[in-house]
Motif scaffolding. Structure first.
Motif, short mmCIF file in Angstrom:
data_model
loop_
_atom_site.label_atom_id
_atom_site.label_comp_id
_atom_site.label_asym_id
_atom_site.label_seq_id
_atom_site.Cartn_x
_atom_site.Cartn_y
_atom_site.Cartn_z
N UNK A 48 10.73 -19.44 -31.09
CA UNK A 48 10.69 -18.15 -31.80
C UNK A 48 9.99 -17.10 -30.95
N UNK A 49 10.29 -17.11 -29.66
CA UNK A 49 9.77 -16.17 -28.65
C UNK A 49 8.27 -16.30 -28.41
N UNK A 50 7.66 -17.37 -28.92
CA UNK A 50 6.24 -17.62 -28.67
C UNK A 50 6.13 -18.73 -27.63
N UNK A 51 5.44 -18.50 -26.50
CA UNK A 51 5.32 -19.55 -25.48
C UNK A 51 4.62 -20.79 -26.03
N UNK A 52 5.24 -21.95 -25.81
CA UNK A 52 4.55 -23.18 -26.23
C UNK A 52 4.24 -24.11 -25.07
N UNK A 96 0.55 -27.19 -22.34
CA UNK A 96 0.84 -26.71 -23.69
C UNK A 96 -0.12 -25.63 -24.16
N UNK A 97 0.44 -24.66 -24.86
CA UNK A 97 -0.36 -23.59 -25.46
C UNK A 97 -1.33 -24.18 -26.49
N UNK A 98 -2.61 -23.82 -26.45
CA UNK A 98 -3.54 -24.30 -27.48
C UNK A 98 -3.02 -23.96 -28.87
N UNK A 99 -3.11 -24.93 -29.77
CA UNK A 99 -2.68 -24.71 -31.14
C UNK A 99 -1.32 -25.28 -31.47
N UNK A 141 9.08 -25.69 -38.39
CA UNK A 141 7.86 -26.16 -37.73
C UNK A 141 7.53 -25.21 -36.59
N UNK A 142 7.04 -23.99 -36.93
CA UNK A 142 6.86 -22.95 -35.92
C UNK A 142 5.85 -23.28 -34.84
N UNK A 143 4.92 -24.22 -35.07
CA UNK A 143 3.92 -24.54 -34.06
C UNK A 143 4.16 -25.90 -33.42
N UNK A 144 5.38 -26.42 -33.53
CA UNK A 144 5.70 -27.69 -32.90
C UNK A 144 6.27 -27.44 -31.51
N UNK A 145 6.07 -28.41 -30.63
CA UNK A 145 6.49 -28.27 -29.24
C UNK A 145 7.15 -29.55 -28.76
N UNK A 146 8.36 -29.44 -28.25
CA UNK A 146 9.06 -30.60 -27.74
C UNK A 146 8.46 -31.07 -26.42
N UNK A 147 8.34 -32.38 -26.25
CA UNK A 147 7.88 -32.92 -24.97
C UNK A 147 9.05 -32.96 -23.99
N UNK A 182 7.74 -35.93 -29.95
CA UNK A 182 8.26 -36.83 -28.93
C UNK A 182 9.22 -37.80 -29.56
N UNK A 183 10.25 -38.21 -28.78
CA UNK A 183 11.21 -39.18 -29.28
C UNK A 183 10.74 -40.60 -29.00
#
Length: 242
Positions: free
Chosen positions: A135-139, A232-235, A71-77, A240-241
């Motif tokens: 993966x070194x992409x700011x989220x 959060x970075x757009x996109x 899930x390369x475009x997912x972001x943990x809260x 969330x748990x």
């Protein structure tokens, strides 16, 4: 005894994916294992598997079984990061890092922070900042605004680098005061220039770039002690748990 359903099983497996117990490429427990672990029928176990697949969290890998999808475009809260740390002792899953750590003490004139921490205008707070990457992409750009009373017991919070262990754990050990958190609050606003720079978002000067912002407030018995702000970075989409 309440009978467990497929949604609860799916939620537990989802949580294991979010906190790093199950990582992309890992095989999830088999249908038989799920049946035995939760005492459910094969129909219930299969419905849980179908739910996770429908969400794009898993896929069938020939010769292996059902595995966790990337899930390369997912972001943990923030809450998910805390839960992961408590569950595994690890602040990140394998593909995650945090960079550009900073810590300063400054007077606060932000109305929302003043309200959440219950401080006076221009009262000093400790600000900790870092950029979360997948993966070194700011989220997300993470900022912590810590009430100055925490300095009495954990002066380390002014150090620029990562704190090991998590400063709240040190605070509880030294004071005996447990820290709890509020539900996460979400809003949207236009990003500041320094936020776009930290998130490596290419945008023309003075461009209006909307971003998702998440706030979590932490409390001890004396009141609010820390406010987290994640930008959060757009996109990117959130995990969330809660």
């Amino acid at each position: 005894m309440t009978k467990i359903g497929y949604a609860e099983i799916a939620a537990e497996l989802r949580k294991q994916m979010q906190n790093g117990q199950l990582n992309p490429g890992d095989r999830i427990p088999s249908l038989n294992a799920i049946q035995e672990q939760y005492g459910v029928t094969v129909t219930t176990a299969n419905r849980a598997f179908k739910q996770l697949k429908a969400e794009g969290l898993t896929y069938a890998k020939p010769g292996v079984g059902t595995v966790v999808a990337a899930r390369p475009r997912s972001a943990a809260t923030g809450a998910a990061r805390i839960d992961r740390l408590n569950a595994t002792g690890k602040p990140f899953v394998p593909e995650e890092t945090a960079t550009d750590h900073m810590a300063v003490i400054r007077g606060c004139n932000d109305d929302d922070i003043i309200e959440q921490l219950r401080i006076e205008p221009f009262e000093e707070v400790v600000i900790r900042r870092r950029t979360f990457r997948r993966n070194d992409v700011p989220y997300a750009l993470g900022l912590s605004f810590i009430h100055q009373r925490a300095l009495r017991d954990v002066p380390e919070i002014t150090q620029a680098g990562p704190l090991q262990p998590f400063w709240q754990k040190t605070y509880t050990e030294r004071t005996g005061k447990e820290i709890t958190r509020s539900p996460e609050r979400r809003t949207a606003r236009l990003a500041a220039g320094y936020e776009l720079e930290a998130l490596e978002v290419p945008a023309p000067a003075h461009a209006a770039v909307p971003v998702l912002v998440l706030h979590t407030t932490f409390y001890d018995e004396d009141g609010p002690i820390e406010l987290w702000e994640d930008v959060y970075t757009p996109g990117f989409w959130q995990e969330s748990t809660e």
